[in-house]
Design a protein around this motif. Structure first.
Motif, PDB file in Angstrom:
ATOM      1  N   LYS A 195      -5.446   2.952  -2.775  1.00 28.49           N
ATOM      2  CA  LYS A 195      -4.406   3.969  -2.562  1.00 28.49           C
ATOM      3  C   LYS A 195      -5.012   5.373  -2.623  1.00 28.49           C
ATOM      4  CE  LYS A 195      -0.158   1.695  -4.054  1.00 28.49           C
ATOM      5  NZ  LYS A 195       0.781   1.505  -5.166  1.00 28.49           N
ATOM      6  N   LEU A 228       0.841  -1.195   0.000  1.00 27.53           N
ATOM      7  CA  LEU A 228       0.000   0.000   0.000  1.00 27.53           C
ATOM      8  C   LEU A 228       0.880   1.251   0.000  1.00 27.53           C
ATOM      9  CD1 LEU A 228      -2.920   1.144   0.271  1.00 27.53           C
ATOM     10  CD2 LEU A 228      -2.543   1.160   2.737  1.00 27.53           C
ATOM     11  N   CYS A 229       1.774   1.336   0.959  1.00 31.39           N
ATOM     12  CA  CYS A 229       2.672   2.486   1.040  1.00 31.39           C
ATOM     13  C   CYS A 229       3.645   2.255   2.184  1.00 31.39           C
ATOM     14  CB  CYS A 229       1.876   3.763   1.303  1.00 31.39           C
ATOM     15  SG  CYS A 229       1.022   3.744   2.878  1.00 31.39           S
ATOM     16  N   VAL A 286      -4.308   6.436   0.885  1.00 30.88           N
ATOM     17  CA  VAL A 286      -2.964   7.010   0.908  1.00 30.88           C
ATOM     18  C   VAL A 286      -2.978   8.451   0.414  1.00 30.88           C
ATOM     19  CG1 VAL A 286      -0.578   6.746   0.151  1.00 30.88           C
ATOM     20  CG2 VAL A 286      -1.999   4.710   0.532  1.00 30.88           C
ATOM     21  N   GLU A 287      -3.544   8.642  -0.772  1.00 29.63           N
ATOM     22  CA  GLU A 287      -3.414   9.956  -1.412  1.00 29.63           C
ATOM     23  C   GLU A 287      -4.365  10.998  -0.813  1.00 29.63           C
ATOM     24  OE1 GLU A 287      -3.987   8.434  -5.332  1.00 29.63           O
ATOM     25  OE2 GLU A 287      -2.174   7.234  -5.045  1.00 29.63           O
ATOM     26  N   ASP A 344      -5.189   0.668  -6.940  1.00 29.81           N
ATOM     27  CA  ASP A 344      -5.118   2.113  -7.149  1.00 29.81           C
ATOM     28  C   ASP A 344      -6.252   2.835  -6.429  1.00 29.81           C
ATOM     29  OD1 ASP A 344      -2.873   1.858  -8.607  1.00 29.81           O
ATOM     30  OD2 ASP A 344      -3.847   1.991 -10.571  1.00 29.81           O
TER      31      ASP A 344
END
Lengths: 831, 110
Positions: free
Chosen positions: A786, A743-744, A790-791, A783
């Protein structure tokens, strides 16, 4: 016609002959290798009588297949078998072959070539095909006996001789050439070590994954590797005794083979004043700066590129022959290149880009560790621009063809990675193709042992048309469901009914709505109870069934935390009884152990409980907990009370809930640990315990990339690295093993908690009941996750906050105060 | 399969309120555990607590309509007949049950 009878014929023979046939031109070829002779063969095919041809070869042999030298070294072919053109061929085609006599100078004004022995050959057209020389770094000890290169028959003979008397070989170079040399020497009984400058093998042809597989396979075949190995010197005084690396490693050896690559042999071209960069510069017409001098093969440079593979060289030969034959149009374009490794039993194919280079590039990857196969396709604008295959390469030429054709793969994208057979089925994949090929006795459903014939017979005899019908009558696909596609294929094959075509799958037989619709409706329309949902969405049966009620109960619980009243009667037995039912109707009890940590007090309490209630079996679970098996239903509340008294709570090992957070000991104890993984795991478990989910959820925290806690097959896995924490999602063991997606990476434990809570809440809110995170992530895409977690920092914090809010209602030990729960008690009628 | 009612005695085993709606309780009898079910319409049924498939405790299953789903392998048993829902084949022994007000009486074999 008068012809020079043999290559010993003197120069005057040509002159006289030319007088006899004045239109014939003289072609001199320097280099008797594959490029030069291929050009001559192409030329003869076009125009057999245009030239009188003279060929100079430095080696004593006729033209042979240099590519096959590795097969000779490995003992798979003899020298005779790799000869391409015998001396008889030269004679038949009236070619004057001069061997063991290298051309040493070119006089461009006089248009003559002079050989080492002083032979002078005049030319009208000259073809340079001088090939390449081994690339040899300036190492101390290079000239010692026992050091050789891998370029020609003499080198191979030297290695074969050495292998008969010597034991240890070191090959410098882990590229194509070096590995083939290493394998050949290994086959000849030597112990072989390969020193390679780069971290992975064949890095120019293979990506890291395939290079790693290759090293593993060769390692298993007994070749030792020293990667990241910069050779500093070849040691020895009388003869080579080994190599010394710049990091101090020393590898002993009786022979040292330098096989790090080749460089164009440009000596003659440079000496006669032709334009030379890395290679002898040619244009698209294969001519050098001098229009009467052509060049082909490994000695040339075309548009800044030099060549080491055979395919473009064949193309050059074709164009050069056409030009020599008078075709003014022929132009050379470098074709896409592909590579194969010639080591028996190891199949490697590589062409074009090794990995996505630009932002719009994509990679399709398929890996099967057990079978040792790996495929990667690099796509750009729906076209293949790169292929790396390992282990199974039969589709290599097909991918390569698609790549060369620039074929649009959009229509076959979903099955492209499976190769030609899967992708060539016209239109959509024929879902029946796989089952069609199976025998009637082939087992379709492994859980219930149902074979193809049984299913087909049931479909025919009972006129079944639905998946549920097949499940009900045969039990095929009725358990784990992994054979559902096969059963659907059989239905389609037998009846023509496409079980999948009817849009989204209904939740169950009680409704025509799918999970997504129902989840949305509950939130959008503010429905708060199971009867309300069933009533407003038109359920066909008043209280649903064992399949839809637990799903609705969960959806409502998730949508309205603190408000919805959990319906115990819509819980599966395990969640209703807070324990796992076993095949004999008894239960297993697993107390929570935070992060897998325990202590003597807890262990004593567990032991006491086992003694007191006559618990027949104890076992350590895969999630680092202790399982008490064989507990009677009536005993459950008392067992829990004793465990509660010792400070332990329910482990929720029975629920579609947060199960365990598995940890390793981390930096507290482990000499490799980079972070305190146990404390991180405990913190995660304290935050997440008690949470209900669409399916079970497992976490793990590993203290270093050795990953002892197996975090990469967990729903949420954390791997500590020196600079922080890697967060991985969507993994599971189970029926369909799936490794996590990264994921990150985050830096602090607080971030780990926030990202974890946010991801779990996203999953809780969006997944369908009984889908684990793996199918959820595959459905929505990494995506998407994320983007949400995340973003979008604001969304992440909001998700995390909703998770924590729900937890304020969920974190109650279900084991507490159950002594009063009459449903565990058996009624005993009064006499 | 109801047993011989003549040799049975009606015994009160519970009150209706002891069983949650769509729930069940277990009654210990001389011939084994009996599962007592209360459906959504407040009907009461009594069957051996033993699925004809692999002996799973039916009392722990999910009750829906006049059916219970066995917790072990999801066989669906019709509470009124004791029969497994097609295509599964099997039958659970029933015990006669009677509601008098909120008193639940079973005809237990002597």
């Amino acid at each position: 016609m008068v012809r020079p009878p043999h290559h010993h014929a003197a120069i005057w023979t040509f002159k006289r002959m030319n007088m006899l046939s004045p239109q014939r031109q003289r072609l001199v070829v320097i280099g008797n290798g594959m490029a030069g002779m291929r050009t001559v063969a192409e030329l003869l095919a076009r125009t057999p009588h245009r030239y009188d041809i003279t060929v100079f070869g430095a080696e004593p042999h006729p033209n042979y297949d240099r590519i096959a030298l590795s097969s000779v070294l490995a003992g798979e072919k003899t020298l005779d078998e790799i000869v391409i053109n015998s001396r008889a061929w030269y004679d038949e085609n009236n070619i004057r072959l001069i061997t063991s006599d290298a051309a040493v100078s070119i006089d461009r004004l006089a248009r003559t070539v002079t050989s080492a022995s002083g032979l002078v050959a005049p030319y009208d057209k000259l073809l340079l095909a001088t090939g390449s020389k081994p690339l040899v770094p300036p190492l101390p000890g290079l000239t010692l006996p026992g050091v050789c290169t891998f370029r020609d028959i003499a080198d191979v003979n030297q290695m074969i001789t050495a292998s008969e008397t010597q034991k240890r070989a070191v090959v410098i170079g882990g590229g194509l050439l070096g590995l083939e040399a290493a394998w050949g020497l290994k086959r000849r009984g030597m112990s072989v070590a390969v020193v390679h400058l780069m971290p992975t093998l064949m890095e120019r042809q293979l990506d890291v994954a395939a290079g790693t597989l290759l090293q593993r396979d060769l390692d298993e075949r007994g070749i030792a590797f020293f990667t990241n190995g910069q050779t500093e010197e070849i040691t020895g005084t009388e003869r080579a005794t080994g190599v010394k690396l710049s990091d101090g490693r020393e590898v002993p050896a009786d022979i040292v083979v330098v096989a790090i690559g080749i460089r164009p042999n440009v000596d003659l071209g440079r000496a006669c004043g032709l334009e030379v960069n890395r290679g002898i510069v040619v244009g698209d017409d294969m001519a050098t700066a001098d229009p009467s001098i052509y060049a082909v093969g490994e000695c040339i440079e075309h548009r800044g590129q030099v060549f080491g593979l055979v395919l473009p060289i064949w193309e050059q030969a074709k164009v050069c022959a056409a030009r020599l034959a008078g075709d003014e149009e022929a132009c050379y374009v470098t074709p896409p290149l592909s590579t194969k490794l010639k080591i028996t039993g190891i199949d490697v194919f590589s062409a074009g880009a090794l990995s996505a280079a630009a932002e719009e590039d994509e990679e399709l990857i398929y890996q099967d560790r057990k079978r040792g196969t790996y495929r990667k396709l690099v796509l750009r604008d729906n076209r293949i621009v790169g292929t790396v295959l390992y282990g199974e390469v039969k589709d290599g030429p097909w991918y390569f063809q698609q790549m060369r054709d620039g074929a649009d793969i959009e229509a076959i994208r979903d099955r492209l990675i499976l190769g030609e057979a899967a992708a060539s089925l016209t239109g959509t994949v024929d879902p029946t193709a796989k089952v069609k090929a199976l025998a009637d006795s082939a087992e379709i459903c492994g859980c219930n042992g149902v074979c193809k014939g049984t299913i087909t017979a049931a479909i025919n005899d009972l006129k079944l048309t639905t998946l549920d019908g097949v499940r009900a009558h045969t039990k095929a696909s009725a358990s784990c469901g992994s054979c559902t596609p096969l059963v659907e294929g059989l239905l389609l094959l037998t009846t023509g009914v496409d079980a999948k075509a009817a849009g989204p799958k209904p939740m169950c037989k009680c409704t025509s709505h799918g999970h997504a619709f129902v989840r949305k409706a509950i939130v959008a329309e503010g429905m708060k109870t199971i009867p309300e949902v069933m009533h407003r969405l038109g359920w066909l049966r008043p209280d649903g069934c064992h399949s839809c009620r637990p799903a609705l109960n969960y959806y409502l619980l998730c949508a309205w935390p603190g408000e919805y009243v959990d319906d115990a009667q819509s819980r599966f037995v395990n969640e209703r009884n807070h324990a796992n039912i076993q095949k004999d109707g008894t239960y297993s009890v697993i107390p929570r152990m935070w992060g897998g940590q325990t202590n003597p007090r807890e262990l004593r309490a567990i032991a006491d409980v086992a003694d007191k209630f006559g618990i027949p079996e104890m076992k350590v679970t895969g999630g680092q907990r202790i399982d008490l098996l064989g507990v009677k239903r009536e005993d459950l509340p008392a067992v829990w009370a004793d465990l509660n008294a010792a400070g332990m709570v329910s482990g929720h090992a029975y629920g579609k809930a947060l199960r365990t957070v598995k940890t390793c000991v981390g930096s507290t104890w482990c000499r490799f640990g980079t972070q305190d993984s146990t404390s991180m795991g405990v913190a995660l478990e304290k935050m997440t315990w008690g949470s209900w989910h669409p399916h079970k959820v497992k976490l793990a925290v590993s203290g270093c990339p050795r990953n002892c806690a197996e975090a990469t097959i967990k729903d949420f896995g954390v791997i500590a690295v020196d600079s922080g924490w890697e967060l991985h999602i969507g993994g599971n063991g189970g029926i369909h093993l799936r490794g996590t997606d990264l994921l990150c990476k985050v830096e602090t434990p607080d971030e780990v908690l926030e990202y974890c809570g946010a991801f779990l809440q996203l999953y809780r809110e969006e997944a369908y009941y009984l889908d684990r995170t793996a199918p959820y992530v595959e459905r929505v895409g990494l995506d998407y996750v994320k983007a949400r977690v995340v973003e979008d920092a604001e969304n992440r914090r909001a998700l995390h906050a909703r998770f924590l809010h729900a937890q304020t209602f969920a974190q109650h030990d279900p084991w507490a105060a159950q002594n009063e729960n009459a449903t565990f008690k058996t009624l005993v009628p009064a006499e | 399969m109801d047993g011989n009612i003549l040799s049975n005695a009606w015994v009160e085993v519970a009150r209706l309120g002891d069983i949650p709606r769509l729930g069940s309780r277990v009654v210990a009898t001389a011939t084994g555990d009996v599962a007592l079910f209360r459906t959504g319409d407040d009907s009461v049924f009594a069957l051996d607590d033993h699925c004809p498939h692999k002996g799973g405790p039916l009392s722990q299953g999910i009750v829906h309509g006049h059916n219970v789903t066995c917790p072990l392998h999801n066989w669906v048993i019709d509470l009124s007949t004791g029969e497994a829902q097609a295509p599964d084949i099997g039958c659970v022994r029933r015990t006669p049950v009677r509601l008098e007000g909120d008193r639940i009486l079973l005809a237990l074999r002597a």
